[in-house]
Design an enzyme around this catalytic site. Structure first.
Site, PDB file in Angstrom:
ATOM      1  N   SER A 143       0.859  -1.194   0.000  1.00  0.00           N
ATOM      2  CA  SER A 143       0.000   0.000   0.000  1.00  0.00           C
ATOM      3  C   SER A 143       0.888   1.234   0.000  1.00  0.00           C
ATOM      4  O   SER A 143       2.069   1.161   0.364  1.00  0.00           O
ATOM      5  CB  SER A 143      -0.842  -0.016   1.282  1.00  0.00           C
ATOM      6  OG  SER A 143      -1.533   1.202   1.446  1.00  0.00           O
ATOM      7  N   TYR A 156      -1.783  -0.305  10.552  1.00  0.00           N
ATOM      8  CA  TYR A 156      -1.818  -0.699   9.130  1.00  0.00           C
ATOM      9  C   TYR A 156      -0.479  -0.356   8.473  1.00  0.00           C
ATOM     10  O   TYR A 156       0.069  -1.155   7.715  1.00  0.00           O
ATOM     11  CB  TYR A 156      -2.982   0.017   8.444  1.00  0.00           C
ATOM     12  CG  TYR A 156      -3.260  -0.408   7.021  1.00  0.00           C
ATOM     13  CD1 TYR A 156      -3.617  -1.719   6.711  1.00  0.00           C
ATOM     14  CD2 TYR A 156      -3.196   0.517   5.973  1.00  0.00           C
ATOM     15  CE1 TYR A 156      -3.895  -2.100   5.398  1.00  0.00           C
ATOM     16  CE2 TYR A 156      -3.479   0.143   4.660  1.00  0.00           C
ATOM     17  CZ  TYR A 156      -3.824  -1.159   4.379  1.00  0.00           C
ATOM     18  OH  TYR A 156      -4.101  -1.528   3.079  1.00  0.00           O
TER      19      TYR A 156
HETATM   20  P1  NDP Z   1     -11.477  -6.052   0.010  1.00  0.00           P
HETATM   21  O1  NDP Z   1     -12.005  -5.946   1.399  1.00  0.00           O
HETATM   22  O2  NDP Z   1     -12.415  -5.849  -1.128  1.00  0.00           O
HETATM   23  O3  NDP Z   1     -10.763  -7.463  -0.192  1.00  0.00           O
HETATM   24  C1  NDP Z   1     -10.025  -8.085   0.806  1.00  0.00           C
HETATM   25  C2  NDP Z   1      -9.894  -9.558   0.440  1.00  0.00           C
HETATM   26  O4  NDP Z   1      -9.091 -10.190   1.451  1.00  0.00           O
HETATM   27  C3  NDP Z   1     -11.235 -10.254   0.412  1.00  0.00           C
HETATM   28  O5  NDP Z   1     -11.280 -11.098  -0.711  1.00  0.00           O
HETATM   29  C4  NDP Z   1     -11.250 -11.079   1.686  1.00  0.00           C
HETATM   30  O6  NDP Z   1     -11.954 -12.286   1.472  1.00  0.00           O
HETATM   31  C5  NDP Z   1      -9.749 -11.361   1.848  1.00  0.00           C
HETATM   32  N1  NDP Z   1      -9.419 -11.733   3.209  1.00  0.00           N
HETATM   33  C6  NDP Z   1      -9.529 -11.000   4.341  1.00  0.00           C
HETATM   34  N2  NDP Z   1      -9.155 -11.726   5.403  1.00  0.00           N
HETATM   35  C7  NDP Z   1      -8.793 -12.944   4.927  1.00  0.00           C
HETATM   36  C8  NDP Z   1      -8.335 -14.137   5.515  1.00  0.00           C
HETATM   37  N3  NDP Z   1      -8.139 -14.251   6.837  1.00  0.00           N
HETATM   38  N4  NDP Z   1      -8.055 -15.199   4.720  1.00  0.00           N
HETATM   39  C9  NDP Z   1      -8.251 -15.115   3.393  1.00  0.00           C
HETATM   40  N5  NDP Z   1      -8.682 -14.025   2.773  1.00  0.00           N
HETATM   41  C10 NDP Z   1      -8.954 -12.951   3.529  1.00  0.00           C
HETATM   42  O7  NDP Z   1     -10.277  -5.031  -0.053  1.00  0.00           O
HETATM   43  P2  NDP Z   1      -9.209  -4.660  -1.173  1.00  0.00           P
HETATM   44  O8  NDP Z   1      -9.461  -5.344  -2.428  1.00  0.00           O
HETATM   45  O9  NDP Z   1      -9.113  -3.183  -1.141  1.00  0.00           O
HETATM   46  O10 NDP Z   1      -7.876  -5.235  -0.489  1.00  0.00           O
HETATM   47  C11 NDP Z   1      -6.959  -6.070  -1.148  1.00  0.00           C
HETATM   48  C12 NDP Z   1      -5.553  -5.691  -0.732  1.00  0.00           C
HETATM   49  O11 NDP Z   1      -5.254  -4.386  -1.196  1.00  0.00           O
HETATM   50  C13 NDP Z   1      -5.306  -5.682   0.781  1.00  0.00           C
HETATM   51  O12 NDP Z   1      -4.056  -6.265   1.062  1.00  0.00           O
HETATM   52  C14 NDP Z   1      -5.281  -4.197   1.115  1.00  0.00           C
HETATM   53  O13 NDP Z   1      -4.520  -3.930   2.258  1.00  0.00           O
HETATM   54  C15 NDP Z   1      -4.653  -3.636  -0.147  1.00  0.00           C
HETATM   55  N6  NDP Z   1      -4.877  -2.223  -0.386  1.00  0.00           N
HETATM   56  C16 NDP Z   1      -6.144  -1.708  -0.519  1.00  0.00           C
HETATM   57  C17 NDP Z   1      -6.325  -0.361  -0.716  1.00  0.00           C
HETATM   58  C18 NDP Z   1      -7.674   0.255  -0.851  1.00  0.00           C
HETATM   59  O14 NDP Z   1      -7.790   1.504  -0.777  1.00  0.00           O
HETATM   60  N7  NDP Z   1      -8.742  -0.510  -1.068  1.00  0.00           N
HETATM   61  C19 NDP Z   1      -5.175   0.563  -0.793  1.00  0.00           C
HETATM   62  C20 NDP Z   1      -3.901  -0.083  -0.652  1.00  0.00           C
HETATM   63  C21 NDP Z   1      -3.770  -1.422  -0.464  1.00  0.00           C
HETATM   64  P3  NDP Z   1     -12.866 -13.067   2.531  1.00  0.00           P
HETATM   65  O15 NDP Z   1     -13.494 -12.051   3.425  1.00  0.00           O
HETATM   66  O16 NDP Z   1     -13.849 -13.793   1.655  1.00  0.00           O
HETATM   67  O17 NDP Z   1     -11.928 -13.994   3.215  1.00  0.00           O
END
Ligand code: NDP
Length: 249
Positions: A143, A156
């Protein structure tokens, strides 16, 4: 289907929504077979169906990345059922935001378990196979928060700083085995990530930041990942930092 990733197999964590979902779709559209891992099986099943409808192949693997055994089993199944492994996208992540004095230690631990230990478990489970194969690509979703600290984001920040440090150490460990390592550092992306922020002040602050600009879309990040993984073997794209044009820090 013919594409730049024809014959390749990818393993994407956090594929049930947001960036992971868009990435799975983008990789499959270029011909990769995609193992899609997350906890919500209904989301994974519907994504696999959509990918199949578009002529691709996806294998849903219900996996909690904080559980080492589940991770090992998922990786094993992906390799066995999709016939190999070439690209790993460590994307699963959560955002625990809020000031330190009002923070909840069990949420801090959870965020390190998902954002850091999840990456470590998946990497530990996949690198031996990639080393033996003498090729592979690991993409870790960090990020802007892995590079720029801000008040109210410290925990974070610490998890994503950890992802960046680990990724560079990993690159030095595996480059001789022809394994590439890429860090992707998005700014604000329009996803579900904010929904789980429990601290009301942090949530409001984050929502206000998002409303003030036009955020990135998950597809923008998927396109960056696709760029990194479709370069010629000699090119190791180590880091991509992408902010929305309107984002200040
Ligand atoms: P979302 O919340 O849309 O997606 C997060 C994903 O992570 C979901 O598919 C969720 O699936 C999965 N997840 C969470 N916990 C677990 C777990 N214990 N085991 C397996 N899967 C897990 O958010 P984003 O798409 O935004 O996030 C994706 C990545 O991008 C993250 O690493 C985030 O930190 C990073 N990011 C996001 C930004 C933003 O502004 N959105 C900015 C910078 C980085 P499920 O709940 O089905 O398990």
């Amino acid at each position: 289907m013919t594409g730049k990733l024809e014959g390749k197999v990818a393993f994407v964590t956090g594929a049930s929504s947001g960036i992971g979902e868009a990435t799975a779709i983008a990789l499959a559209a270029e011909g990769a077979k995609v193992a899609i891992a997350a906890r919500r099986s209904d989301r994974l099943d519907s994504l696999a169906e959509r990918i199949a409808t578009n002529g691709g192949q996806a294998l849903p693997l219900v996996t909690d990345v904080t559980d080492e055994t589940q991770v090992n089993n998922a990786v094993e199944k992906a390799i066995a059922q999709l016939g190999g492994l070439d690209i790993v996208v460590n994307n699963a992540g959560i955002a625990v935001l809020g000031n330190i004095d009002t923070g909840n230690p069990s949420e801090w631990r959870r965020s390190f378990e998902v954002n850091v230990f999840g990456v470590l478990y998946v990497t530990r489970a996949t690198v031996p196979f990639l080393k033996q194969q003498q090729s592979g690509h690991i993409v870790n979703i960090s990020s802007v928060a892995g590079r720029t600290a801000r008040a109210g984001v410290g925990v974070y920040n610490a998890t994503k700083w950890g992802v960046n440090a680990f990724s560079e150490a990993l690159r030095q460990e595996v480059h001789k085995d022809n394994i590439r390592v890429t860090i992707i550092e998005p700014g604000l992306v329009d996803t579900e990530i904010n929904d789980l922020i429990s601290d009301p002040i942090a949530k409001q602050r984050s929502e206000e930041r998002r409303k003030a600009i036009t955020p990135l879309q998950s597809e923008d990040i998927a396109a960056a990942i696709l760029y990194a993984v479709t370069q010629p073997p000699r090119v190791n794209v180590n880091e991509i930092l992408i902010r929305p044009t309107g984002q200040d820090i």
